[in-house]
Design a protein around this motif. Structure first.
Motif, PDB file in Angstrom:
ATOM      1  N   UNK A  53      40.824  42.124  40.373  1.00  0.00           N
ATOM      2  CA  UNK A  53      41.962  41.515  39.697  1.00  0.00           C
ATOM      3  C   UNK A  53      41.625  40.086  39.284  1.00  0.00           C
ATOM      4  N   UNK A  54      41.985  39.737  38.065  1.00  0.00           N
ATOM      5  CA  UNK A  54      41.839  38.369  37.553  1.00  0.00           C
ATOM      6  C   UNK A  54      43.202  37.690  37.619  1.00  0.00           C
ATOM      7  N   UNK A  55      43.218  36.456  38.098  1.00  0.00           N
ATOM      8  CA  UNK A  55      44.447  35.668  38.145  1.00  0.00           C
ATOM      9  C   UNK A  55      44.260  34.452  37.243  1.00  0.00           C
ATOM     10  N   UNK A  56      45.129  34.274  36.266  1.00  0.00           N
ATOM     11  CA  UNK A  56      44.997  33.173  35.318  1.00  0.00           C
ATOM     12  C   UNK A  56      46.372  32.608  34.983  1.00  0.00           C
ATOM     13  N   UNK A 104      39.965  33.954  40.359  1.00  0.00           N
ATOM     14  CA  UNK A 104      40.779  32.931  39.713  1.00  0.00           C
ATOM     15  C   UNK A 104      40.085  32.433  38.459  1.00  0.00           C
ATOM     16  N   UNK A 105      40.824  32.402  37.357  1.00  0.00           N
ATOM     17  CA  UNK A 105      40.341  31.871  36.077  1.00  0.00           C
ATOM     18  C   UNK A 105      41.074  30.556  35.841  1.00  0.00           C
ATOM     19  N   UNK A 106      40.409  29.440  36.084  1.00  0.00           N
ATOM     20  CA  UNK A 106      41.074  28.130  36.158  1.00  0.00           C
ATOM     21  C   UNK A 106      40.781  27.299  34.919  1.00  0.00           C
ATOM     22  N   UNK A 107      41.847  26.849  34.268  1.00  0.00           N
ATOM     23  CA  UNK A 107      41.707  25.925  33.141  1.00  0.00           C
ATOM     24  C   UNK A 107      42.790  24.860  33.250  1.00  0.00           C
ATOM     25  N   UNK A 115      45.713  24.378  43.501  1.00  0.00           N
ATOM     26  CA  UNK A 115      44.386  24.439  44.113  1.00  0.00           C
ATOM     27  C   UNK A 115      44.416  25.294  45.379  1.00  0.00           C
ATOM     28  N   UNK A 116      45.544  25.294  46.078  1.00  0.00           N
ATOM     29  CA  UNK A 116      45.684  26.168  47.243  1.00  0.00           C
ATOM     30  C   UNK A 116      45.663  27.629  46.824  1.00  0.00           C
ATOM     31  N   UNK A 117      46.349  27.940  45.724  1.00  0.00           N
ATOM     32  CA  UNK A 117      46.352  29.305  45.202  1.00  0.00           C
ATOM     33  C   UNK A 117      44.933  29.738  44.845  1.00  0.00           C
ATOM     34  N   UNK A 118      44.188  28.872  44.164  1.00  0.00           N
ATOM     35  CA  UNK A 118      42.809  29.195  43.820  1.00  0.00           C
ATOM     36  C   UNK A 118      41.963  29.396  45.076  1.00  0.00           C
ATOM     37  N   UNK A 119      42.218  28.586  46.102  1.00  0.00           N
ATOM     38  CA  UNK A 119      41.489  28.713  47.359  1.00  0.00           C
ATOM     39  C   UNK A 119      41.645  30.108  47.954  1.00  0.00           C
ATOM     40  N   UNK A 120      42.811  30.703  47.787  1.00  0.00           N
ATOM     41  CA  UNK A 120      43.056  32.032  48.336  1.00  0.00           C
ATOM     42  C   UNK A 120      42.297  33.137  47.628  1.00  0.00           C
ATOM     43  N   UNK A 121      41.758  32.851  46.443  1.00  0.00           N
ATOM     44  CA  UNK A 121      41.047  33.872  45.679  1.00  0.00           C
ATOM     45  C   UNK A 121      39.594  33.975  46.152  1.00  0.00           C
ATOM     46  N   UNK A 122      38.961  35.092  45.849  1.00  0.00           N
ATOM     47  CA  UNK A 122      37.610  35.345  46.328  1.00  0.00           C
ATOM     48  C   UNK A 122      36.547  34.665  45.487  1.00  0.00           C
ATOM     49  N   UNK A 123      36.783  34.580  44.193  1.00  0.00           N
ATOM     50  CA  UNK A 123      35.893  33.887  43.269  1.00  0.00           C
ATOM     51  C   UNK A 123      36.729  32.961  42.404  1.00  0.00           C
ATOM     52  N   UNK A 124      36.160  31.827  42.023  1.00  0.00           N
ATOM     53  CA  UNK A 124      36.859  30.865  41.160  1.00  0.00           C
ATOM     54  C   UNK A 124      35.922  30.486  40.027  1.00  0.00           C
ATOM     55  N   UNK A 125      36.317  30.812  38.800  1.00  0.00           N
ATOM     56  CA  UNK A 125      35.579  30.393  37.613  1.00  0.00           C
ATOM     57  C   UNK A 125      36.450  29.403  36.857  1.00  0.00           C
TER      58      UNK A 125
END
Length: 275
Positions: A53-56, A104-107, A115-125
């Motif tokens: 799953x991708x989260x953006x 996590x797809x972060x822009x 940033x806490x939400x991104x921390x919970x993800x397995x990969x962060x791009x």
């Protein structure tokens, strides 16, 4: 199920994408958005046709943090000391405990609760020019204290003592992000990586995800993150925290944030969001 603040789609075989859809607030987290993120991720985790799953985020930012206009009652927490902080950590740690990997797809801005939400993800791009950080340490203490674990003691200390942000490039260099890409390439690069992951059988993926989290657990990652909620709860009683909250009530959140960040020369004018 139907969602009001997230969108879901399947952009490639075995790939689910969950999009935070509160762009006018820079995807600041209110109770509904937080619930729907977790519900959509759980739904994907239970779907046999999904392997990753991708989260953006929709709009100019991934997530600007928690919506400071929301009340504790909206999140379903009680008045017990540290209840909100524990609910934050429990929510984002639950992403680690999903069977399938979450990317996590972060822009744009990825601040505080973002940033806490991104921390919970397995990969962060991340996009090269993303702004990732926790400026709220300038008046309080994070709910989920990932800093020392993900960027090391020295850099983690600097970030905790200044509230400065990392660019996407720096986040990848220090270990918060997996990689960074030019902003215009981010979506396709993330989808390309998701497609690569999705080629591996789901049962194998699930075991391999767990091997990394089990190792982090043995090193104390989960216990340390949970223990930090107590310090976060103590911080709300400090004079500095109370002064900021009073300033926000009197002047409005935008003015309070501008005053908070002005001396640092990085004024985050998040006129419609959290941080």
């Amino acid at each position: 199920m139907g969602y009001t603040l997230v969108l879901t789609d399947d952009p490639a075989p075995f790939v689910r994408r969950v999009t935070l859809n509160r762009p006018e607030k820079r995807n600041a987290l209110n109770a509904t958005l937080r619930r729907e993120i977790l519900a959509a991720l759980r739904e994907a985790d239970a779907d046999p046709d999904v392997r990753v799953t991708i989260l953006r985020g929709n709009g100019p930012s991934f997530c600007a943090g928690y919506d400071l206009a929301a009340s504790g009652e909206e999140y379903g927490v009680d008045a017990t000391e540290g209840s909100f902080q524990r609910s934050v950590v429990d929510g984002w740690i639950s992403i680690w405990d999903l069977k399938k990997p979450v990317v996590a797809q972060v822009h744009g801005h990825c601040l505080a609760g973002g940033s806490e939400l991104a921390t919970g993800c397995d990969l962060v791009y991340a996009a090269d020019d993303a702004k990732i950080g926790y400026p709220a340490v300038r008046f309080g203490t994070p709910d989920m204290q990932y800093h020392a674990w993900l960027v090391g003691m020295r850099k983690g200390m600097e970030l905790m003592l200044t509230g400065d942000s990392l660019s996407g490039v720096e986040a990848a260099q220090y270990g918060f992000a997996t990689r960074s890409f030019p902003a215009e390439e981010l979506e396709e690069k993330v989808l390309e990586m998701a497609r690569r992951i999705a080629q591996i059988p789901a049962d194998v993926l699930q075991i391999n995800k767990r091997t990394v989290h089990r190792a982090m657990d043995r090193m104390g990652f989960r216990d340390a993150i949970r223990a930090g909620t107590e310090l976060s709860a103590v911080a709300v009683h400090t004079d500095g925290f109370k002064a900021f909250i009073e300033s926000a009530r009197e002047q409005g959140l935008t003015q309070a944030l501008t005053a908070r960040d002005g001396a640092f020369g990085d004024g985050r004018l998040l006129t419609q969001g959290g941080a």
